[in-house]
Enzyme design. Structure first.
Site, PDB file in Angstrom:
ATOM      1  N   CYS A   1       4.574   4.905  16.147  1.00  0.00           N
ATOM      2  CA  CYS A   1       5.305   4.696  17.416  1.00  0.00           C
ATOM      3  C   CYS A   1       6.769   5.053  16.991  1.00  0.00           C
ATOM      4  O   CYS A   1       7.456   4.739  15.961  1.00  0.00           O
ATOM      5  CB  CYS A   1       4.927   3.445  18.092  1.00  0.00           C
ATOM      6  SG  CYS A   1       5.829   1.920  17.008  1.00  0.00           S
TER       7      CYS A   1
ATOM      8  N   GLN B   1      -7.848  -0.488   3.834  1.00  0.00           N
ATOM      9  CA  GLN B   1      -8.292  -0.782   5.049  1.00  0.00           C
ATOM     10  C   GLN B   1      -9.858  -1.140   4.552  1.00  0.00           C
ATOM     11  O   GLN B   1     -10.861  -1.673   5.339  1.00  0.00           O
ATOM     12  CB  GLN B   1      -8.477   0.046   6.305  1.00  0.00           C
ATOM     13  CG  GLN B   1      -7.134   0.225   6.876  1.00  0.00           C
ATOM     14  CD  GLN B   1      -6.625  -0.975   7.538  1.00  0.00           C
ATOM     15  OE1 GLN B   1      -7.353  -1.995   7.627  1.00  0.00           O
ATOM     16  NE2 GLN B   1      -5.309  -0.693   7.932  1.00  0.00           N
TER      17      GLN B   1
ATOM     18  N   GLY C   1       0.862  -1.126   0.036  1.00  0.00           N
ATOM     19  CA  GLY C   1       0.025  -0.049  -0.061  1.00  0.00           C
ATOM     20  C   GLY C   1       0.730   1.053   0.007  1.00  0.00           C
ATOM     21  O   GLY C   1       0.560   2.252  -0.896  1.00  0.00           O
TER      22      GLY C   1
ATOM     23  N   HIS D   1      -1.645  -7.657   2.691  1.00  0.00           N
ATOM     24  CA  HIS D   1      -1.681  -8.542   4.154  1.00  0.00           C
ATOM     25  C   HIS D   1      -2.707  -7.937   4.967  1.00  0.00           C
ATOM     26  O   HIS D   1      -2.730  -8.426   6.174  1.00  0.00           O
ATOM     27  CB  HIS D   1       0.058  -8.188   4.766  1.00  0.00           C
ATOM     28  CG  HIS D   1       0.184  -6.583   5.374  1.00  0.00           C
ATOM     29  ND1 HIS D   1       0.352  -6.749   6.262  1.00  0.00           N
ATOM     30  CD2 HIS D   1       0.584  -5.666   4.395  1.00  0.00           C
ATOM     31  CE1 HIS D   1       0.735  -4.993   6.661  1.00  0.00           C
ATOM     32  NE2 HIS D   1       0.812  -4.735   5.172  1.00  0.00           N
TER      33      HIS D   1
HETATM   34  C1  PLP Z   1      -4.638   3.097   5.217  1.00  0.00           C
HETATM   35  C2  PLP Z   1      -3.404   2.387   5.112  1.00  0.00           C
HETATM   36  N1  PLP Z   1      -2.560   2.738   4.042  1.00  0.00           N
HETATM   37  C3  PLP Z   1      -1.456   2.132   3.713  1.00  0.00           C
HETATM   38  C4  PLP Z   1      -0.587   1.177   4.449  1.00  0.00           C
HETATM   39  C5  PLP Z   1       0.565   0.765   3.965  1.00  0.00           C
HETATM   40  O1  PLP Z   1       0.557  -0.569   3.426  1.00  0.00           O
HETATM   41  P1  PLP Z   1       1.701  -1.532   3.434  1.00  0.00           P
HETATM   42  O2  PLP Z   1       2.035  -1.892   4.649  1.00  0.00           O
HETATM   43  O3  PLP Z   1       1.152  -2.614   2.522  1.00  0.00           O
HETATM   44  O4  PLP Z   1       2.707  -0.814   2.859  1.00  0.00           O
HETATM   45  C6  PLP Z   1      -1.436   0.854   5.725  1.00  0.00           C
HETATM   46  C7  PLP Z   1      -0.873  -0.199   6.485  1.00  0.00           C
HETATM   47  O5  PLP Z   1      -0.056   0.164   7.327  1.00  0.00           O
HETATM   48  C8  PLP Z   1      -2.894   1.364   5.831  1.00  0.00           C
HETATM   49  O6  PLP Z   1      -3.636   0.869   6.905  1.00  0.00           O
END
Ligand code: PLP
Length: 386
Positions: free
Chosen positions: A318, A174, A69, A196
């Site tokens: 964090c 999400q 993401g 994931h």
């Molecule tokens: C809304 C959102 N965008 C982007 C990400 C990043 O995704 P990824 O862990 O696949 O890089 C996350 C997860 O941490 C997320 O919750």
């Protein structure tokens, strides 16, 4: 026995994904090679692309595989700014509650970033969108907030963007597999996904993007994935992602009410303790429950729950193991204290009523002890968000 209530950080691998990856890992070959082995790898990759496109209701040609993401968000924010710089629309707008993958990419643009305000539920409203400056080329509003679970009014967002001649992106990391999510029906120009969060493997995601979307290429190399994302495509990860997405979307009609029931049980049980408030308003993902626990620090609550066998998180960044005040809660105007006293419980395909009950059994004692705990001091160091 542990109770895993942190699916929004990462959800356990689904059997469908594991099986698809095991089969794909038997293959030799680079999907860009022209020989027989390469063609077999390419064929599997295109099958995965079709399966994922089907799950998100897009055309297979609109799916660009990425490493996750974060990369999908980066390709669109940086690509939008670089395109806009050459076409008189250099600015990129994003809501004040975006995941750092979007928020920090927009911050890195300096003066070219525009912040869209949110209300106390963390929701973007028409007024902010109606006032988009004329030099904004793209805007980004996430579909489901990763901390509070709040669902954004994507239809209204896209409509406002259309009126302003602005291209619309949504981070749906999400959303897919948790709420109904159709790229075609949304009329968005681009949408980010990650495997994931819905039971696929870590390390793969996708940018679903219209074929005529005005984006500059910011990832240079071999020109794979419509030149938007160079690099050899990990066929097995793509196959695992597509299988997990298909399974989670197929199950959604049954899972959504099941999660909604578990979430309601959580809301009732958590707020039975005084000074606990649920955030995100009336329209949230059924899989996320975010609460502010007055008089506590989130780190203390998380540590005490961890000791009781319950895995959960704040969902916010964090630093060196200590949570920073949540930017999302601050943007919602709930104050500095609430921003350090909020925790997230997130449900997924393996969550059972026993997980929820274990949390609720531990909750009154955990809250009482957290309220008696001394404040912890943050250290400078690495920043992480999930
Ligand atoms: C809304 C959102 N965008 C982007 C990400 C990043 O995704 P990824 O862990 O696949 O890089 C996350 C997860 O941490 C997320 O919750």
């Amino acid at each position: 026995m542990r109770h895993y209530l942190d699916h929004a950080a990462s959800s356990p691998l689904r059997d469908e994904a594991r099986e698809a990856m095991l089969a794909a890992w038997e293959l030799t070959g680079n999907p860009s090679s022209l020989h027989g082995s390469g063609r077999r790898a390419r064929s599997l990759l295109e099958d995965a692309r079709e399966q994922l496109a089907d799950a998100v209701d897009a055309h297979p040609g609109e799916v660009v595989f990425t490493s996750g993401g974060t990369e999908a968000d980066h390709l669109v924010i940086s690509g939008a700014a670089a395109w806009g710089a050459e076409h008189g629309r250099p600015r990129v707008a994003a809501s004040a509650v975006e995941h750092p993958a979007v928020a920090h990419a927009v911050q890195a643009l300096g003066g070219a970033g525009v912040r869209l305000p949110v209300d106390s539920d963390g929701v973007v409203h028409g007024e902010g969108l109606a006032q988009l400056p004329p030099d904004v080329g793209w805007a980004s509003v996430m579909w489901v907030n990763n901390e509070t679970g709040a669902i954004q009014p994507i239809d209204g967002f896209v409509e406002a963007c259309r009126r302003a001649g602005v291209r619309a992106h949504s981070d749906a990391v999400q959303a897919l597999g948790h709420v109904r999510c159709s790229f075609t029906a949304s009329r968005l120009d681009a949408l980010s996904l990650s495997a994931h969060k819905l039971g696929g493997p870590v390390g793969v995601g996708a940018l679903v993007v219209r074929r005529n979307a005005p984006l500059a290429v910011v990832s240079h190399g071999g020109g794979q994935e419509r030149r938007l994302r160079s690099g050899t495509v990990p066929v097995a990860l793509a196959a695992g992602f597509a299988a997990a997405a298909a399974a989670s979307v197929a199950e959604l009609a049954a899972q959504a009410p099941r999660w909604a029931g578990l979430r309601q049980r959580l809301v009732d049980g958590l707020t039975a303790v005084g000074g606990v408030r649920v955030n995100g308003g009336a329209h949230t993902s059924p899989a996320i429950c975010h609460v502010t626990v007055d008089g506590t620090r989130a780190d203390d609550v998380l540590l005490l729950l961890d000791a009781a066998g319950i895995d959960c998180s704040t969902g916010s960044a964090c630093t060196a193991g200590v949570h920073q005040p949540s930017e999302v809660v601050l943007a919602m105007g709930l104050g500095e204290e609430a921003a350090t006293a909020s925790v997230r419980f997130s449900l997924g395909h393996t969550t059972t009523a026993a997980d929820v009950d274990a949390l609720l059994a531990a909750w009154p004692d955990v809250v009482a002890r957290a309220r008696g705990a001394r404040p912890t001091q943050p250290d400078p160091g690495e920043t992480r968000a999930t």
